[in-house]
Design a protein around this motif. Structure first.
Motif, PDB file in Angstrom:
ATOM      1  N   VAL A  20       0.833  -1.202   0.000  1.00 27.52           N
ATOM      2  CA  VAL A  20       0.000   0.000   0.000  1.00 27.52           C
ATOM      3  C   VAL A  20       0.870   1.255   0.000  1.00 27.52           C
ATOM      4  O   VAL A  20       0.608   2.208  -0.746  1.00 27.52           O
ATOM      5  CB  VAL A  20      -0.970  -0.004   1.208  1.00 27.52           C
ATOM      6  N   ASP A  21       1.925   1.261   0.810  1.00 26.13           N
ATOM      7  CA  ASP A  21       2.824   2.423   0.863  1.00 26.13           C
ATOM      8  C   ASP A  21       3.519   2.659  -0.467  1.00 26.13           C
ATOM      9  O   ASP A  21       3.645   3.793  -0.923  1.00 26.13           O
ATOM     10  CB  ASP A  21       3.867   2.246   1.969  1.00 26.13           C
ATOM     11  N   LYS A  22       3.990   1.589  -1.107  1.00 29.56           N
ATOM     12  CA  LYS A  22       4.670   1.732  -2.404  1.00 29.56           C
ATOM     13  C   LYS A  22       3.694   2.176  -3.494  1.00 29.56           C
ATOM     14  O   LYS A  22       4.055   2.954  -4.373  1.00 29.56           O
ATOM     15  CB  LYS A  22       5.376   0.441  -2.777  1.00 29.56           C
ATOM     16  N   LEU A  23       2.462   1.695  -3.439  1.00 28.79           N
ATOM     17  CA  LEU A  23       1.458   2.143  -4.402  1.00 28.79           C
ATOM     18  C   LEU A  23       1.116   3.613  -4.180  1.00 28.79           C
ATOM     19  O   LEU A  23       0.989   4.382  -5.139  1.00 28.79           O
ATOM     20  CB  LEU A  23       0.197   1.278  -4.295  1.00 28.79           C
ATOM     21  N   LYS A  24       0.983   3.994  -2.931  1.00 30.73           N
ATOM     22  CA  LYS A  24       0.672   5.385  -2.598  1.00 30.73           C
ATOM     23  C   LYS A  24       1.763   6.327  -3.102  1.00 30.73           C
ATOM     24  O   LYS A  24       1.485   7.449  -3.531  1.00 30.73           O
ATOM     25  CB  LYS A  24       0.505   5.538  -1.086  1.00 30.73           C
ATOM     26  N   ALA A  64      -0.077  -1.031 -11.154  1.00 34.67           N
ATOM     27  CA  ALA A  64       0.083  -1.560  -9.796  1.00 34.67           C
ATOM     28  C   ALA A  64       0.782  -2.915  -9.770  1.00 34.67           C
ATOM     29  O   ALA A  64       1.571  -3.186  -8.859  1.00 34.67           O
ATOM     30  CB  ALA A  64      -1.278  -1.673  -9.114  1.00 34.67           C
ATOM     31  N   MET A  65       0.517  -3.756 -10.740  1.00 32.52           N
ATOM     32  CA  MET A  65       1.044  -5.121 -10.693  1.00 32.52           C
ATOM     33  C   MET A  65       2.575  -5.216 -10.661  1.00 32.52           C
ATOM     34  O   MET A  65       3.114  -6.033  -9.906  1.00 32.52           O
ATOM     35  CB  MET A  65       0.471  -5.957 -11.832  1.00 32.52           C
ATOM     36  N   PRO A  66       3.310  -4.404 -11.416  1.00 30.14           N
ATOM     37  CA  PRO A  66       4.771  -4.481 -11.293  1.00 30.14           C
ATOM     38  C   PRO A  66       5.268  -4.152  -9.880  1.00 30.14           C
ATOM     39  O   PRO A  66       6.222  -4.765  -9.400  1.00 30.14           O
ATOM     40  CB  PRO A  66       5.275  -3.446 -12.307  1.00 30.14           C
ATOM     41  N   ILE A  67       4.598  -3.246  -9.209  1.00 33.54           N
ATOM     42  CA  ILE A  67       4.981  -2.886  -7.839  1.00 33.54           C
ATOM     43  C   ILE A  67       4.700  -4.049  -6.903  1.00 33.54           C
ATOM     44  O   ILE A  67       5.541  -4.420  -6.075  1.00 33.54           O
ATOM     45  CB  ILE A  67       4.246  -1.607  -7.395  1.00 33.54           C
ATOM     46  N   VAL A  68       3.520  -4.637  -7.027  1.00 34.91           N
ATOM     47  CA  VAL A  68       3.153  -5.782  -6.189  1.00 34.91           C
ATOM     48  C   VAL A  68       4.124  -6.935  -6.437  1.00 34.91           C
ATOM     49  O   VAL A  68       4.621  -7.561  -5.490  1.00 34.91           O
ATOM     50  CB  VAL A  68       1.698  -6.221  -6.466  1.00 34.91           C
ATOM     51  N   ASN A  69       4.422  -7.197  -7.691  1.00 39.09           N
ATOM     52  CA  ASN A  69       5.338  -8.279  -8.029  1.00 39.09           C
ATOM     53  C   ASN A  69       6.739  -8.026  -7.494  1.00 39.09           C
ATOM     54  O   ASN A  69       7.413  -8.959  -7.038  1.00 39.09           O
ATOM     55  CB  ASN A  69       5.368  -8.509  -9.542  1.00 39.09           C
ATOM     56  N   ASP A  70       7.207  -6.776  -7.548  1.00 43.88           N
ATOM     57  CA  ASP A  70       8.531  -6.432  -7.003  1.00 43.88           C
ATOM     58  C   ASP A  70       8.590  -6.700  -5.507  1.00 43.88           C
ATOM     59  O   ASP A  70       9.552  -7.285  -5.008  1.00 43.88           O
ATOM     60  CB  ASP A  70       8.882  -4.980  -7.283  1.00 43.88           C
TER      61      ASP A  70
END
Length: 77
Positions: A20-24, A64-70
């Motif tokens: 959530v923090d990285k997405l924000k 969002a998916m690349p961030i979640v995957n990372d």
């Protein structure tokens, strides 16, 4: 009923908050669903304690998916 939000992660509270923090940080608003807490507040238990679901709007899914995957791949190492 088809939702405009898609689940991108299910897991521990700590990892969910990191995602959530990285997405924000890139202006993607995530929604966190914690069924355990919802059940506790309603007076009954459910699901695995400490696990949360993270959802993003379908329009932001591609970004969002690349961030979640990372984040999740960093944890696997």
């Amino acid at each position: 009923m088809d939702s405009e939000y898609k689940k991108v992660f299910t897991g521990s509270f700590i990892v969910a908050q990191l995602i959530v923090d990285k997405l924000k940080a890139v202006d993607i608003t995530a929604i966190v669903k914690d069924e355990t807490e919802s059940g506790r507040l309603a007076g009954f238990g459910s699901s695995v304690p400490g696990y949360q679901d993270v959802y993003v709007h379908q329009d932001e899914l591609e970004n969002a998916m690349p961030i979640v995957n990372d984040v999740t791949s960093e944890l696997d190492n």
